[in-house]
Design a protein around this motif. Structure first.
Motif, short mmCIF file in Angstrom:
data_model
loop_
_atom_site.label_atom_id
_atom_site.label_comp_id
_atom_site.label_asym_id
_atom_site.label_seq_id
_atom_site.Cartn_x
_atom_site.Cartn_y
_atom_site.Cartn_z
N ILE A 244 72.69 54.65 80.05
CA ILE A 244 72.54 55.97 80.65
C ILE A 244 71.21 56.00 81.39
O ILE A 244 70.14 56.00 80.76
N MET A 245 71.27 55.99 82.70
CA MET A 245 70.05 56.00 83.51
C MET A 245 69.50 57.42 83.60
O MET A 245 70.24 58.40 83.53
N ASP A 246 68.19 57.53 83.78
CA ASP A 246 67.55 58.85 83.83
C ASP A 246 67.79 59.55 85.16
O ASP A 246 68.13 60.74 85.18
N CYS A 247 67.61 58.83 86.25
CA CYS A 247 67.64 59.52 87.55
C CYS A 247 67.75 58.52 88.70
O CYS A 247 67.25 57.39 88.61
N VAL A 248 68.43 58.95 89.77
CA VAL A 248 68.39 58.23 91.04
C VAL A 248 67.99 59.25 92.10
O VAL A 248 68.62 60.30 92.24
N ALA A 249 66.90 58.98 92.79
CA ALA A 249 66.39 59.91 93.80
C ALA A 249 65.47 59.15 94.75
O ALA A 249 65.17 57.97 94.54
N ARG A 250 65.03 59.85 95.77
CA ARG A 250 64.06 59.27 96.69
C ARG A 250 62.64 59.63 96.22
O ARG A 250 62.37 60.79 95.92
N TYR A 251 61.81 58.60 96.15
CA TYR A 251 60.40 58.81 95.83
C TYR A 251 59.59 58.37 97.04
O TYR A 251 59.60 57.19 97.40
N ARG A 252 58.96 59.36 97.67
CA ARG A 252 58.22 59.12 98.92
C ARG A 252 59.11 58.44 99.96
O ARG A 252 58.69 57.53 100.68
N GLY A 253 60.36 58.90 100.01
CA GLY A 253 61.30 58.43 101.01
C GLY A 253 62.10 57.21 100.65
O GLY A 253 63.04 56.84 101.36
N VAL A 254 61.79 56.54 99.52
CA VAL A 254 62.49 55.31 99.12
C VAL A 254 63.44 55.63 97.98
O VAL A 254 63.05 56.22 96.96
N LEU A 255 64.70 55.22 98.13
CA LEU A 255 65.70 55.44 97.08
C LEU A 255 65.38 54.56 95.87
O LEU A 255 65.29 53.34 95.99
N CYS A 256 65.22 55.18 94.71
CA CYS A 256 64.80 54.45 93.50
C CYS A 256 65.64 54.87 92.30
O CYS A 256 66.13 56.00 92.23
N LEU A 257 65.80 53.95 91.38
CA LEU A 257 66.30 54.30 90.05
C LEU A 257 65.06 54.61 89.21
O LEU A 257 64.20 53.76 89.02
N ILE A 258 64.97 55.85 88.74
CA ILE A 258 63.75 56.35 88.09
C ILE A 258 63.95 56.41 86.58
O ILE A 258 64.99 56.86 86.09
N ASP A 259 62.95 55.97 85.85
CA ASP A 259 62.97 56.02 84.38
C ASP A 259 61.77 56.83 83.92
O ASP A 259 60.63 56.52 84.25
N TRP A 260 62.02 57.90 83.15
CA TRP A 260 60.95 58.77 82.64
C TRP A 260 60.56 58.32 81.25
O TRP A 260 61.41 58.20 80.36
N LYS A 261 59.28 58.09 81.03
CA LYS A 261 58.78 57.65 79.73
C LYS A 261 57.64 58.56 79.28
O LYS A 261 56.92 59.15 80.10
N THR A 262 57.48 58.68 77.97
CA THR A 262 56.33 59.40 77.40
C THR A 262 55.48 58.41 76.61
O THR A 262 56.00 57.42 76.07
#
Length: 358
Positions: A244-262
């Motif tokens: 289960i991936m956290d997020c797919v979005a553009r970060y500063r214009g680049v499409l990324c698979l994003i993982d949120w960690k604490t």
């Protein structure tokens, strides 16, 4: 005979000495003869090792780690020369199955219209546990000996401080806060994707347990746009794993698979995130092969948020780095498969055929 005692100094050790004065026909034989046993330490070069004695006596046990113990050992005895098989010195292990990271049948879309709510494909857990292993499970069961050592040492240290029940409560609180943080981030991203007024989300008030974390990532959220998926399931049918991936979005214009960690400790470098880059590459590789997603992701992003609200660290993974960690993931996947096959064969040798072609 008169015997005078004086104290001599050898290095930093005070050594009593005996001086005899002869009177008449008296001799010093009585002073030299002794019934005490000869100490084996009398031949030690005290001056040479006095600094070592001081260092050992003044050190705190809690400060000793495998690293500084090795440094002390090498300082005294010299570096350890490990014997190696000459044929394996230059050997670099590569995956047996070099499965491609990108799906060649799909094009890497960069100009696709990105509108509407983000995708969220739920994991169909059903009545029974899925036979397909998760990315998290595979990584946990293929940890290196060094990783296991440090995890066990940390666990024992926490149990010594908190007790068994206290450690269990501490672990549950961390899990609960992490889950609440992910849920809050997801709600915020969906709100941003469906609302034209992004400033309203920046002024939102969050629950006390995640207030610091959300403040920590506020500067990162400002650079996130065009959210395509949040908390969504990906599955690699050919390699037989899911996650289960956290997020797919553009970060500063680049499409990324994003993982949120604490994290409770700062992690300013990518090397501080341990296996997280491998996890991101595994999710991206699964997404690229999953027919539910009509696009490809080449880049990754790991965001480490802090409870005290200090600015989160954003670690970007270029397409080159993603390929590197994808190769590492394939090796971990092979290790997991081999372990599972060995376990199955140990239970029933007749089931060895189940591992063929896996």
């Amino acid at each position: 005979m008169f015997i005078l005692k004086r104290v001599g100094c050898v290095g930093s050790i005070m050594v009593p000495q005996c001086t005899s004065l002869f009177v008449g026909n008296f001799s010093a034989c009585h002073c030299l003869s002794s019934t005490k046993r000869h100490s084996p330490y009398s031949s030690v070069d005290i001056e040479r090792y006095s600094s070592l004695v001081k260092a050992v006596m003044s050190s705190k046990v809690s400060s000793q780690t495998p690293e500084n113990l090795q440094e002390e050992d090498e300082h005294i005895y010299g570096p350890v020369v490990k014997a190696q098989n000459p044929s394996s010195r230059s050997e670099v292990r590569v995956p047996k199955n070099l499965h491609p990271f990108l799906n060649c049948e799909e094009t890497v879309e960069t100009e696709e219209a990105e509108s509407g709510p983000p995708a969220r494909i739920l994991l169909n857990r059903g009545k029974y546990r899925s036979p397909v292993p998760s990315v998290t499970r595979i990584l946990q069961q293929t940890l290196s000996r060094e990783q296991i050592f440090y995890l066990e040492r940390w666990k024992r240290k926490m149990i010594a401080q908190l007790g068994e029940e206290g450690f269990q409560e501490y672990s549950q609180n961390l899990f609960r806060q992490g889950k609440l943080f992910h849920s809050t981030v997801e709600d915020t991203l969906i709100s941003d994707a469906t609302s034209m007024d992004k400033e309203s989300s920046e002024k939102a008030e969050y629950q006390p347990d995640v207030q610091g974390y959300m403040e920590s990532i506020s500067h990162v959220l400002a650079d996130v746009s065009a959210v395509r998926a949040t908390e969504s399931t990906v599955q690699h049918a050919e390699l037989n794993y899911l996650g289960i991936m956290d997020c797919v979005a553009r970060y500063r214009g680049v499409l990324c698979l994003i993982d949120w960690k604490t994290s409770e400790k700062p992690k300013p470098f990518l090397s501080n995130t341990f296996d997280n880059p491998i996890q991101v590459a595994a999710y991206a590789g699964a997404l690229n092969s999953d027919g539910n997603y009509k696009y490809q992701v080449e880049n990754g992003l790991i965001i480490v948020a802090y409870k005290d609200g200090s600015p989160a660290h954003a670690h970007q993974l270029s397409s080159e780095l993603m390929l590197k960690y994808w190769s590492t993931w394939l090796l971990r996947l092979e290790n997991f498969t081999e372990q599972r096959c060995s376990f199955i064969q140990s239970l029933n040798p007749n089931q060895a055929s189940l591992c063929e072609g896996s």
